[in-house]
Design a protein around this motif. Structure first.
Motif, short mmCIF file in Angstrom:
data_model
loop_
_atom_site.label_atom_id
_atom_site.label_comp_id
_atom_site.label_asym_id
_atom_site.label_seq_id
_atom_site.Cartn_x
_atom_site.Cartn_y
_atom_site.Cartn_z
N MET A 27 -15.25 -7.48 -0.03
CA MET A 27 -15.39 -7.78 -1.45
C MET A 27 -16.25 -6.74 -2.19
N GLU A 28 -16.85 -5.81 -1.45
CA GLU A 28 -17.63 -4.73 -2.07
C GLU A 28 -16.74 -3.53 -2.41
N THR A 29 -15.50 -3.54 -1.92
CA THR A 29 -14.59 -2.41 -2.11
C THR A 29 -13.39 -2.83 -2.94
N GLN A 30 -13.01 -1.95 -3.88
CA GLN A 30 -11.79 -2.16 -4.63
C GLN A 30 -10.84 -1.01 -4.34
N LYS A 31 -9.59 -1.35 -4.12
CA LYS A 31 -8.56 -0.35 -3.81
C LYS A 31 -7.40 -0.62 -4.76
N THR A 32 -6.81 0.45 -5.28
CA THR A 32 -5.65 0.30 -6.16
C THR A 32 -4.39 0.69 -5.41
N LEU A 33 -3.41 -0.21 -5.45
CA LEU A 33 -2.11 0.03 -4.83
C LEU A 33 -1.07 0.18 -5.93
N SER A 34 -0.16 1.13 -5.77
CA SER A 34 0.98 1.26 -6.67
C SER A 34 2.22 1.02 -5.84
N GLY A 35 3.07 0.12 -6.31
CA GLY A 35 4.26 -0.18 -5.53
C GLY A 35 5.22 -1.09 -6.25
N LYS A 36 6.17 -1.59 -5.47
CA LYS A 36 7.20 -2.49 -5.99
C LYS A 36 7.01 -3.87 -5.36
N TRP A 76 0.75 -15.84 -2.75
CA TRP A 76 0.87 -14.65 -1.92
C TRP A 76 1.73 -13.63 -2.65
N THR A 77 1.29 -12.38 -2.66
CA THR A 77 2.05 -11.29 -3.25
C THR A 77 2.39 -10.31 -2.14
N TRP A 78 3.66 -9.92 -2.10
CA TRP A 78 4.13 -8.95 -1.12
C TRP A 78 4.59 -7.74 -1.91
N VAL A 79 4.04 -6.57 -1.56
CA VAL A 79 4.34 -5.34 -2.30
C VAL A 79 4.58 -4.20 -1.31
N ASP A 80 5.61 -3.41 -1.60
CA ASP A 80 5.89 -2.21 -0.79
C ASP A 80 5.23 -1.02 -1.47
N VAL A 81 4.39 -0.34 -0.71
CA VAL A 81 3.66 0.83 -1.20
C VAL A 81 4.17 2.05 -0.45
N THR A 82 4.60 3.07 -1.21
CA THR A 82 5.11 4.29 -0.60
C THR A 82 4.02 5.36 -0.61
N VAL A 115 6.36 7.26 3.73
CA VAL A 115 6.30 6.06 4.56
C VAL A 115 5.99 4.84 3.67
N VAL A 116 6.81 3.80 3.82
CA VAL A 116 6.63 2.57 3.04
C VAL A 116 5.89 1.54 3.90
N THR A 117 4.84 0.97 3.32
CA THR A 117 4.06 -0.05 3.99
C THR A 117 4.07 -1.31 3.13
N ARG A 118 4.38 -2.43 3.76
CA ARG A 118 4.35 -3.72 3.05
C ARG A 118 2.96 -4.31 3.16
N TRP A 119 2.37 -4.62 2.00
CA TRP A 119 1.06 -5.23 1.91
C TRP A 119 1.22 -6.71 1.56
N GLY A 120 0.40 -7.55 2.18
CA GLY A 120 0.34 -8.98 1.88
C GLY A 120 -0.99 -9.29 1.23
N GLU A 135 -6.01 -3.51 8.16
CA GLU A 135 -4.59 -3.81 8.09
C GLU A 135 -4.15 -3.83 6.62
N PRO A 136 -2.84 -3.70 6.36
CA PRO A 136 -2.35 -3.65 4.97
C PRO A 136 -2.34 -5.02 4.31
N GLY A 137 -3.49 -5.43 3.82
CA GLY A 137 -3.61 -6.72 3.16
C GLY A 137 -4.93 -6.81 2.44
N GLY A 138 -5.10 -7.90 1.71
CA GLY A 138 -6.34 -8.10 0.99
C GLY A 138 -6.23 -9.28 0.07
N THR A 139 -7.18 -9.37 -0.84
CA THR A 139 -7.13 -10.40 -1.87
C THR A 139 -6.91 -9.70 -3.21
N LEU A 140 -5.99 -10.24 -3.98
CA LEU A 140 -5.60 -9.64 -5.25
C LEU A 140 -6.66 -9.94 -6.31
#
Length: 127
Positions: free
Chosen positions: A32-41, A53-59, A64-69, A105-110
């Motif tokens: 919760m001390e770190t913020q990360k910005t993801l751009s994706g679909k 739950w939000t599922w987003v594909d980040v290229t 390489v495409v990674t699905r984030w939850g 891992e590719p996940g977090g809280t929105l």
């Protein structure tokens, strides 16, 4: 004697159940001390209790495409903040600001979503 045993069992059951309820709402898995910005679909937005739950594909830059939850707040909470079950639709291009998982891992809280029209929907904080 039987009455005191029954009371002890009831108290033990209550205490064990209350511990589970409190642990359910822990944010300890997120940094919760770190913020990360993801751009994706957006792949999916699950408008479900107890958490959305939000599922987003980040290229990545290498293609390489990674699905984030991403875990979010409840529909009830989000509805009071202007969200609907259609705020994020499959195929939408978005920027999502998150607090990532501590595990890497590719996940977090929105935390918030910046939609294609430039508007921002806040999960936490904001106006």
């Amino acid at each position: 004697m039987l009455e005191s045993i029954t009371r002890m069992l009831l108290v033990a059951g209550f205490l064990s159940a209350s511990g589970l309820a409190l642990s359910h709402h822990s944010f300890s898995v997120f940094d919760m001390e770190t913020q990360k910005t993801l751009s994706g679909k957006i792949v999916g937005f699950e408008w479900t209790n107890p958490h959305t739950w939000t599922w987003v594909d980040v290229t990545a830059s290498d293609g390489v495409v990674t699905r984030w939850g991403l875990e979010g707040m409840s529909p009830n909470y989000l509805g009071r903040r202007g969200w609907t079950k259609n705020t994020l639709k499959p195929g939408d291009s978005v920027e999502l600001v998150i607090s990532p998982l501590r595990s890497g891992e590719p996940g977090g809280t929105l935390l918030r979503a910046i939609l294609a029209d430039g508007s921002t929907q806040y999960m936490f904080g904001g106006p």
